[in-house]
Write a protein that holds these residues in place. Structure first.
Motif, PDB file in Angstrom:
ATOM      1  N   SER A 113      -6.249  -3.135  11.632  1.00  0.00           N
ATOM      2  CA  SER A 113      -6.925  -2.480  10.512  1.00  0.00           C
ATOM      3  C   SER A 113      -7.221  -1.021  10.803  1.00  0.00           C
TER       4      SER A 113
ATOM      5  N   LEU B 157      -3.745   5.857   5.709  1.00  0.00           N
ATOM      6  CA  LEU B 157      -4.468   5.850   4.433  1.00  0.00           C
ATOM      7  C   LEU B 157      -5.343   7.083   4.318  1.00  0.00           C
ATOM      8  N   ALA B 158      -6.080   7.344   5.395  1.00  0.00           N
ATOM      9  CA  ALA B 158      -7.024   8.464   5.370  1.00  0.00           C
ATOM     10  C   ALA B 158      -6.276   9.787   5.370  1.00  0.00           C
TER      11      ALA B 158
ATOM     12  N   THR C  14       0.819  -1.197   0.000  1.00  0.00           N
ATOM     13  CA  THR C  14       0.000   0.000   0.000  1.00  0.00           C
ATOM     14  C   THR C  14       0.862   1.259   0.000  1.00  0.00           C
TER      15      THR C  14
ATOM     16  N   THR D 157     -13.790   4.053   2.162  1.00  0.00           N
ATOM     17  CA  THR D 157     -14.009   3.511   3.512  1.00  0.00           C
ATOM     18  C   THR D 157     -14.912   2.290   3.494  1.00  0.00           C
TER      19      THR D 157
ATOM     20  N   TYR E 101     -13.042  -0.637   2.388  1.00  0.00           N
ATOM     21  CA  TYR E 101     -12.092  -1.044   3.432  1.00  0.00           C
ATOM     22  C   TYR E 101     -12.796  -1.875   4.497  1.00  0.00           C
TER      23      TYR E 101
ATOM     24  N   TYR F 175      -3.926   0.876  10.499  1.00  0.00           N
ATOM     25  CA  TYR F 175      -3.488   1.049   9.114  1.00  0.00           C
ATOM     26  C   TYR F 175      -4.375   2.031   8.351  1.00  0.00           C
ATOM     27  N   TYR F 176      -5.582   2.187   8.807  1.00  0.00           N
ATOM     28  CA  TYR F 176      -6.499   3.087   8.097  1.00  0.00           C
ATOM     29  C   TYR F 176      -6.074   4.545   8.277  1.00  0.00           C
TER      30      TYR F 176
ATOM     31  N   SER G  40      -4.064   4.868  -1.535  1.00  0.00           N
ATOM     32  CA  SER G  40      -5.429   4.547  -1.136  1.00  0.00           C
ATOM     33  C   SER G  40      -5.905   3.210  -1.691  1.00  0.00           C
TER      34      SER G  40
ATOM     35  N   PRO H  38      -9.019   6.861   0.760  1.00  0.00           N
ATOM     36  CA  PRO H  38      -9.461   5.475   0.638  1.00  0.00           C
ATOM     37  C   PRO H  38     -10.983   5.378   0.579  1.00  0.00           C
TER      38      PRO H  38
END
Lengths: 236, 326
Positions: free
Chosen positions: A111, A118-119, A37, A126, A129, A114-115, A44, A124
């Motif tokens: 998770s 990303l955000a 990623t 959502t 995800y 890791y989000y 994203s 991303p």
């Protein structure tokens, strides 16, 4: 049932197993997340990360299921729980839930962590995800139920672990055989069984209900079979 | 309290127990006695719901174990042959796990403290079970069986592998328990049942061969002994002479041989050895005895093994008592 669940959770953390599981799971998933990623340049996009997570299960699921029932048999503590006022289903479900809590908890926490990057650095999807997380958890549940079942077949943790590894590899990779098979009919069956083929819908961003049903019913099936193993031994 | 009817368990083609029947009343201490592999553990496993019977019924308080497993299991405390201990738990954690497992409603702290007091493990309460010695592990197992104050406690070879001092301790503990519990215990040691139990059920090869009050056990052991005698002499006169011997309760002529001798079956009161008086009586009349032997009864086969171990056991106890006196 709650008593068994609690004891099971405690035993993960009074032995190194729980810590090793969490550490390995977090380390490997973090590495995969980085690789597929962050470092892939498309911050994203995460489908590939989730697809690879499935393969991590080969190593980590047997860690938490191998001793689930085999150890009770070996140490003869199963005589205690089987002569206690708890139903067989209660025992099996408690064992399953404990392993599932450990796995699900670790994975959800990972998770969420890791989000955040990303955000922060990307945009991303959502919903996609969350769906991916749910699908992975359900697939994990099916593998855990299978691991508990295999653990109920033997007194030997090592055998249970090897059996679970083999079974997970089989279920994940069986669709690879499709490349070598001419018959459309068999290919359809293998794709239906294979976890990675089942998961491909989620990777593409589709919430695949049939896969959800497949994972859930596999979980239920293996838990049912575990109860039957207990019953069969009682009547043997 | 406990009722077993026509209980049978087959492993493949082999009967582990075959058509076992007995009833145990409230507050009795009953010992299952028999050699290894006689079916004691199988009977107990069925009674506790660990195994299922092939046929027959096991009932506690009128409830069938197969039909009401949860209700029946609540009434039972079970110590299997190998205590089911989680070695990574402390005694406290272990007992409170069982407390939760059995869904007890008594005051937890008081109840567990009381059990530890009874089994004398108060000082080990916070130790890891894995670090305890065998004797203490056995006690923790017994404590586990007592959690929830079950009406029936079942101990499978509770003194197996303990040293003589510990054996004496555990025996007196079990006797104490018998005051307000129905206790079943199994053993292959005769002196053990004699010192603890009110009643003895002797099992061999899956069948009950005797079910007697403890005070009658000697009788049960010897009562079945019959003497088979062959005498060369006139049968009616010989029989009359045999009957006159002190201690003979029953005598009958079984076979008349062509050479003029006859075989007799003679039963006597338990502790009388009538072989010598019999010899003199026959000698007086000039009737030679051509053969004389005890007829082996079913129960005797069982006790060839059991009695041997009793002797061992007794000498062990004597040694330990001697040590205590010093």
């Amino acid at each position: 049932m709650t008593a068994i669940y609690k004891r099971e959770m405690r035993s993960y953390f009074t032995s190194p197993v729980g810590y090793i599981f969490v550490a390995v799971f977090l380390a490997v998933s973090a590495f995969l997340f980085m690789q597929f990623t962050v470092q892939a340049g498309e911050s994203s996009s995460f489908s590939e990360y989730f697809s690879y997570i499935l393969y991590v299960f080969i190593v980590i699921i047997p860690l938490i299921t191998m001793k689930s029932i085999s150890e009770e048999r070996k140490m003869r503590t199963e005589q205690l729980i089987l002569t206690s006022p708890v139903s067989l289903a209660g025992i099996v479900v408690a064992k399953f839930l404990a392993a599932f809590t450990l796995f699900g908890g670790t994975f959800v926490v990972a998770s969420i962590i890791y989000y955040i990057p990303l955000a922060k650095y990307g945009t991303p999807n959502t919903a996609h995800y969350i769906c991916s997380v749910i699908a992975i958890i359900l697939a994990g549940a099916a593998f855990i139920a299978m691991g508990v079942f295999i653990s109920s077949l033997t007194e030997n943790q090592f055998v249970a672990a090897l059996g679970t590894i083999a079974a997970i590899i089989l279920l994940l990779l069986i669709s690879v055989l499709n490349n070598y098979i001419n018959s459309e009919f068999i290919r359809t069956i293998l794709s239906a069984i294979s976890f990675s083929a089942r998961y491909s819908g989620f990777a593409a961003g589709v919430f695949d209900y049939s896969a959800v049903v497949y994972f859930s019913s596999l979980t239920a099936l293996f838990l049912f079979l575990t109860v039957r193993v207990f019953e069969k031994r009682r009547w043997a | 309290m406990i009722k077993i009817e026509h209980l049978t368990k087959k492993y493949g083609d082999r009967y582990a127990i075959h058509d076992v029947n007995f009833e145990i009343g409230d507050g009795e201490i009953v010992g299952f006695l028999g050699p290894n592999g006689a079916g004691k553990t199988t009977t107990m496993s069925i009674l506790t719901g660990y195994l299922s019977s092939t046929s027959g019924k096991a009932m506690i308080d009128g409830l069938d174990i197969l039909e009401h497993p949860t209700a029946v299991k609540k009434k039972i405390g079970y110590l299997p042959e190998f205590p089911p201990l989680y070695l990574e738990m402390t005694v406290k954690e272990y007992l409170s796990f069982i407390y939760d497992l059995k869904k007890c409603t008594l005051n937890k702290k008081e109840h567990l403290a009381e059990i530890c007091k009874v089994t004398k493990i108060e000082n080990e309460f916070d130790r890891l079970i894995g670090n305890l010695s065998k004797g203490y592990r056995q006690r923790v197992g017994i404590a586990g069986a007592l959690v929830g104050n079950p009406q029936v406690v079942i101990f499978d070879e509770p003194t197996n592998g303990l040293d003589p001092k510990q054996i004496i301790d555990i025996r007196s503990l079990i006797k104490e328990l018998g005051k307000d519990h129905t206790v079943i215990l199994s053993t292959h040691i005769l002196s053990e049942v004699k010192s603890i139990c009110d009643r003895i059920i002797i099992i061999n090869e899956g069948q009950i061969v005797a079910d007697v009050k403890t005070e009658n056990i000697e009788q049960a052991l010897r009562g079945n002994k019959k003497l088979s005698v062959t005498v060369a002499g006139p049968a009616p006169a010989v029989l009359a002479a045999i009957k006159k011997i002190n201690g003979v309760t029953y005598a009958a002529c079984s076979v008349n041989y062509s050479d003029g001798s006859s075989a007799f079956i003679v039963e006597s009161v338990n502790d009388a050895d009538i072989r010598k008086p019999l010899f003199y009586a026959m000698a007086q009349n000039g009737w030679p005895i051509t053969s004389m032997e005890y007829m082996s009864a079913n129960i005797e086969d069982v006790f060839i093994s059991v009695v041997d171990e009793t002797e061992e056991e007794l000498s062990k106890e004597r040694i330990s008592e001697g040590r205590d006196n010093k």
